[in-house]
Design an enzyme around this catalytic site. Structure first.
Site, PDB file in Angstrom:
ATOM      1  N   SER A 153       0.837  -1.197   0.000  1.00 50.22           N
ATOM      2  CA  SER A 153       0.000   0.000   0.000  1.00 50.22           C
ATOM      3  C   SER A 153       0.876   1.253   0.000  1.00 50.22           C
ATOM      4  O   SER A 153       2.034   1.227   0.421  1.00 50.22           O
ATOM      5  CB  SER A 153      -0.920   0.020   1.218  1.00 50.22           C
ATOM      6  OG  SER A 153      -0.184   0.308   2.399  1.00 50.22           O
ATOM      7  N   LYS A 197      -0.330   0.523  15.652  1.00 46.43           N
ATOM      8  CA  LYS A 197      -1.711   0.237  16.058  1.00 46.43           C
ATOM      9  C   LYS A 197      -2.229  -1.063  15.432  1.00 46.43           C
ATOM     10  O   LYS A 197      -3.205  -1.633  15.919  1.00 46.43           O
ATOM     11  CB  LYS A 197      -2.635   1.399  15.677  1.00 46.43           C
ATOM     12  CG  LYS A 197      -2.838   1.604  14.183  1.00 46.43           C
ATOM     13  CD  LYS A 197      -3.714   2.809  13.918  1.00 46.43           C
ATOM     14  CE  LYS A 197      -3.929   3.029  12.426  1.00 46.43           C
ATOM     15  NZ  LYS A 197      -4.681   1.947  11.782  1.00 46.43           N
ATOM     16  N   ASP A 198      -1.575  -1.556  14.376  1.00 51.52           N
ATOM     17  CA  ASP A 198      -1.996  -2.799  13.721  1.00 51.52           C
ATOM     18  C   ASP A 198      -1.295  -4.034  14.279  1.00 51.52           C
ATOM     19  O   ASP A 198      -1.578  -5.151  13.840  1.00 51.52           O
ATOM     20  CB  ASP A 198      -1.714  -2.726  12.213  1.00 51.52           C
ATOM     21  CG  ASP A 198      -2.531  -1.654  11.506  1.00 51.52           C
ATOM     22  OD1 ASP A 198      -3.652  -1.384  11.968  1.00 51.52           O
ATOM     23  OD2 ASP A 198      -2.038  -1.088  10.508  1.00 51.52           O
ATOM     24  N   SER A 234     -13.796   0.428  12.370  1.00 55.73           N
ATOM     25  CA  SER A 234     -13.163   0.329  13.684  1.00 55.73           C
ATOM     26  C   SER A 234     -14.210   0.230  14.786  1.00 55.73           C
ATOM     27  O   SER A 234     -15.070   1.114  14.920  1.00 55.73           O
ATOM     28  CB  SER A 234     -12.268   1.553  13.920  1.00 55.73           C
ATOM     29  OG  SER A 234     -11.994   1.725  15.290  1.00 55.73           O
ATOM     30  N   LEU A 235     -14.140  -0.818  15.611  1.00 53.08           N
ATOM     31  CA  LEU A 235     -15.050  -0.940  16.737  1.00 53.08           C
ATOM     32  C   LEU A 235     -14.856   0.212  17.718  1.00 53.08           C
ATOM     33  O   LEU A 235     -15.807   0.698  18.331  1.00 53.08           O
ATOM     34  CB  LEU A 235     -14.825  -2.272  17.454  1.00 53.08           C
ATOM     35  CG  LEU A 235     -15.110  -3.551  16.658  1.00 53.08           C
ATOM     36  CD1 LEU A 235     -14.901  -4.774  17.545  1.00 53.08           C
ATOM     37  CD2 LEU A 235     -16.525  -3.550  16.090  1.00 53.08           C
ATOM     38  N   ARG A 236     -13.609   0.644  17.885  1.00 53.65           N
ATOM     39  CA  ARG A 236     -13.314   1.771  18.779  1.00 53.65           C
ATOM     40  C   ARG A 236     -14.015   3.032  18.310  1.00 53.65           C
ATOM     41  O   ARG A 236     -14.653   3.747  19.099  1.00 53.65           O
ATOM     42  CB  ARG A 236     -11.795   2.002  18.831  1.00 53.65           C
ATOM     43  CG  ARG A 236     -11.375   3.249  19.612  1.00 53.65           C
ATOM     44  CD  ARG A 236      -9.877   3.477  19.472  1.00 53.65           C
ATOM     45  NE  ARG A 236      -9.476   3.707  18.088  1.00 53.65           N
ATOM     46  CZ  ARG A 236      -9.539   4.891  17.483  1.00 53.65           C
ATOM     47  NH1 ARG A 236      -9.988   5.959  18.120  1.00 53.65           N
ATOM     48  NH2 ARG A 236      -9.150   5.018  16.220  1.00 53.65           N
ATOM     49  N   ARG A 237     -13.912   3.326  17.017  1.00 51.86           N
ATOM     50  CA  ARG A 237     -14.551   4.532  16.493  1.00 51.86           C
ATOM     51  C   ARG A 237     -16.073   4.412  16.526  1.00 51.86           C
ATOM     52  O   ARG A 237     -16.778   5.379  16.836  1.00 51.86           O
ATOM     53  CB  ARG A 237     -14.060   4.796  15.060  1.00 51.86           C
ATOM     54  CG  ARG A 237     -12.591   5.206  15.003  1.00 51.86           C
ATOM     55  CD  ARG A 237     -12.083   5.358  13.594  1.00 51.86           C
ATOM     56  NE  ARG A 237     -10.660   5.719  13.585  1.00 51.86           N
ATOM     57  CZ  ARG A 237      -9.784   5.268  12.696  1.00 51.86           C
ATOM     58  NH1 ARG A 237     -10.167   4.431  11.751  1.00 51.86           N
ATOM     59  NH2 ARG A 237      -8.522   5.633  12.763  1.00 51.86           N
ATOM     60  N   LYS A 238     -16.599   3.237  16.226  1.00 51.41           N
ATOM     61  CA  LYS A 238     -18.047   3.041  16.240  1.00 51.41           C
ATOM     62  C   LYS A 238     -18.615   3.299  17.629  1.00 51.41           C
ATOM     63  O   LYS A 238     -19.644   3.964  17.782  1.00 51.41           O
ATOM     64  CB  LYS A 238     -18.394   1.618  15.785  1.00 51.41           C
ATOM     65  CG  LYS A 238     -18.207   1.366  14.297  1.00 51.41           C
ATOM     66  CD  LYS A 238     -18.553  -0.080  13.960  1.00 51.41           C
ATOM     67  CE  LYS A 238     -18.374  -0.366  12.473  1.00 51.41           C
ATOM     68  NZ  LYS A 238     -18.706  -1.781  12.138  1.00 51.41           N
ATOM     69  N   ARG A 243     -13.687  -0.165   4.198  1.00 49.08           N
ATOM     70  CA  ARG A 243     -12.399  -0.850   4.065  1.00 49.08           C
ATOM     71  C   ARG A 243     -11.609  -0.231   2.921  1.00 49.08           C
ATOM     72  O   ARG A 243     -12.104   0.572   2.155  1.00 49.08           O
ATOM     73  CB  ARG A 243     -12.615  -2.348   3.785  1.00 49.08           C
ATOM     74  CG  ARG A 243     -13.132  -3.165   4.957  1.00 49.08           C
ATOM     75  CD  ARG A 243     -12.105  -3.337   6.063  1.00 49.08           C
ATOM     76  NE  ARG A 243     -10.773  -3.682   5.573  1.00 49.08           N
ATOM     77  CZ  ARG A 243     -10.383  -4.903   5.243  1.00 49.08           C
ATOM     78  NH1 ARG A 243     -11.214  -5.919   5.336  1.00 49.08           N
ATOM     79  NH2 ARG A 243      -9.151  -5.116   4.835  1.00 49.08           N
ATOM     80  N   ASN A 298      -7.405   1.014   1.413  1.00 44.58           N
ATOM     81  CA  ASN A 298      -6.328   1.903   1.843  1.00 44.58           C
ATOM     82  C   ASN A 298      -6.831   3.345   1.927  1.00 44.58           C
ATOM     83  O   ASN A 298      -7.988   3.633   1.600  1.00 44.58           O
ATOM     84  CB  ASN A 298      -5.110   1.771   0.921  1.00 44.58           C
ATOM     85  CG  ASN A 298      -5.452   2.068  -0.525  1.00 44.58           C
ATOM     86  OD1 ASN A 298      -6.218   2.978  -0.822  1.00 44.58           O
ATOM     87  ND2 ASN A 298      -4.870   1.321  -1.452  1.00 44.58           N
ATOM     88  N   VAL A 299      -5.986   4.242   2.368  1.00 39.29           N
ATOM     89  CA  VAL A 299      -6.409   5.624   2.600  1.00 39.29           C
ATOM     90  C   VAL A 299      -6.962   6.253   1.327  1.00 39.29           C
ATOM     91  O   VAL A 299      -8.026   6.889   1.334  1.00 39.29           O
ATOM     92  CB  VAL A 299      -5.233   6.465   3.149  1.00 39.29           C
ATOM     93  CG1 VAL A 299      -5.618   7.941   3.223  1.00 39.29           C
ATOM     94  CG2 VAL A 299      -4.819   5.963   4.527  1.00 39.29           C
ATOM     95  N   THR A 342      -8.317   4.824  -1.273  1.00 37.54           N
ATOM     96  CA  THR A 342      -9.597   4.207  -1.620  1.00 37.54           C
ATOM     97  C   THR A 342     -10.713   4.749  -0.743  1.00 37.54           C
ATOM     98  O   THR A 342     -11.824   5.040  -1.217  1.00 37.54           O
ATOM     99  CB  THR A 342      -9.514   2.680  -1.463  1.00 37.54           C
ATOM    100  OG1 THR A 342      -8.521   2.176  -2.361  1.00 37.54           O
ATOM    101  CG2 THR A 342     -10.850   2.019  -1.761  1.00 37.54           C
ATOM    102  N   ARG A 343     -10.452   4.894   0.528  1.00 34.71           N
ATOM    103  CA  ARG A 343     -11.480   5.387   1.449  1.00 34.71           C
ATOM    104  C   ARG A 343     -11.873   6.821   1.120  1.00 34.71           C
ATOM    105  O   ARG A 343     -13.056   7.176   1.152  1.00 34.71           O
ATOM    106  CB  ARG A 343     -10.980   5.273   2.894  1.00 34.71           C
ATOM    107  CG  ARG A 343     -10.740   3.838   3.324  1.00 34.71           C
ATOM    108  CD  ARG A 343     -10.323   3.725   4.785  1.00 34.71           C
ATOM    109  NE  ARG A 343      -9.898   2.361   5.102  1.00 34.71           N
ATOM    110  CZ  ARG A 343      -9.821   1.871   6.325  1.00 34.71           C
ATOM    111  NH1 ARG A 343     -10.151   2.611   7.353  1.00 34.71           N
ATOM    112  NH2 ARG A 343      -9.425   0.630   6.524  1.00 34.71           N
ATOM    113  N   CYS A 389     -11.023 -11.797  21.864  1.00 31.48           N
ATOM    114  CA  CYS A 389     -12.100 -11.258  21.026  1.00 31.48           C
ATOM    115  C   CYS A 389     -11.812  -9.799  20.723  1.00 31.48           C
ATOM    116  O   CYS A 389     -10.956  -9.174  21.341  1.00 31.48           O
ATOM    117  CB  CYS A 389     -13.445 -11.396  21.729  1.00 31.48           C
ATOM    118  SG  CYS A 389     -13.494 -10.603  23.353  1.00 31.48           S
TER     119      CYS A 389
END
Length: 311
Positions: free
Chosen positions: A10, A80-81, A126-130, A146, A148-149, A151-152, A240
């Protein structure tokens, strides 16, 4: 001497690896640095939300396997990944200066998170952002995002979303900063563990490579923050995917920490914040564990138990 960097293909991964290559070659002109491009599982699966397939190691596993086979020497990761537990035989050897750790809000119409119209569609996987979105803007629709930057951002411009949230560090590193409408304050929107930090991973025992990379790259402040935040992550990971965040600001011998854990819907949201003194990395690790344990005692343990039932 030659150092081979294993990297995803990427634009952001290549930018990060090229940056590390430049820092090493600047500090050590006699060292030759090559990039070896590797496709990861996370690069292949683009139509499924990360949380549904388990995002631990999705962007690192194939590169780590290449390191263990001796095909590459180091890997450059968005920290972070990177899972809190590394494969046996590998270790993190250096941490870059932290780029902007916050989340960036991009919209069609120069909105902020607060001024975005009711019912607007916001993109994030992102679950954190949601979880934090559901606290701050329960009226908006959240749609998985989903790619790359680039694409988003393209999907935003094409109208698939009214707004999207990305890591500010990646947006800035790729030169898209002018597209940002708001950088979300950590006071209200807590960043991901180690967001904005590049982590360099290598084989255990490669002492010369570790020495070279640390001299060229390592930031002690980032190492302290990452150690604390990843200890927090390690303590809360229960097999999880959990909405959580932790952000540490290091100032000499003190560190200001904000952290949270939530259920998937943001109905049970527990937050901790405090300023702590530390002497070394062991103290940083201890603080991270302590904050995680506070959240577990405040209701986080019940959240983990419920999430485990859904696995």
């Amino acid at each position: 001497m030659k150092i081979r960097i294993g990297t995803r293909k990427s634009k952001l991964a290549l930018w990060q690896s090229e940056w590390v290559k430049a820092q090493i070659e600047k500090k050590f002109p006699d060292v030759e640095v090559d990039l070896v491009k590797i496709t990861t599982k996370g690069d292949k699966i683009l139509d499924v939300p990360l949380a549904k397939i388990g995002d631990k190691g999705l962007f690192t596993k194939e590169i780590e396997e290449a390191m263990l086979r001796g095909e590459v020497d180091i890997a450059v990761h968005s920290l972070k990944d990177v899972p809190s537990k590394l494969p046996e035989g590998l270790k993190l050897i250096a941490y870059s200066d932290r780029e902007d750790p916050r989340d960036a809000f991009l919209s069609n119409g120069k909105f902020t998170l607060e001024t975005l119209p009711q019912g607007a569609v916001v993109g994030t996987s992102s679950l954190r952002r949601k979880a934090q979105l559901r606290i701050l803007r329960p009226d908006v629709q959240i749609k998985d995002l989903r790619g790359n930057v680039d694409t988003r951002i393209r999907k935003l411009k094409e109208g698939e979303y009214d707004a999207i949230i990305l890591a500010a560090a990646g947006v800035k590193r790729l030169g898209w900063e002018e597209e940002i409408d708001e950088v979300l304050s950590p006071d209200k929107f807590i960043p991901s563990v180690s967001q904005g930090i590049l982590g360099i991973e290598a084989r255990e025992g490669d002492e010369e490579i570790e020495r070279i990379v640390r001299e060229a790259i390592n930031s002690y402040e980032s190492e302290v923050a990452a150690t604390l935040e990843r200890a927090f992550l390690r303590t809360l990971e229960g097999g999880c995917q959990v909405p959580m965040g932790c952000y540490a600001i290091v100032n000499e011998d003190r560190v200001h920490v904000r952290a949270f854990i939530s259920d998937l819907e943001g109905k049970f949201f527990h937050r901790e914040e405090g300023v702590f003194s530390f002497k070394d990395l062991k103290d940083a690790d201890r603080i991270g564990v302590s904050i995680a344990e506070r959240l577990l005692s405040a209701g986080g343990r019940e959240i983990l138990e419920e999430l485990l039932k859904c696995q």
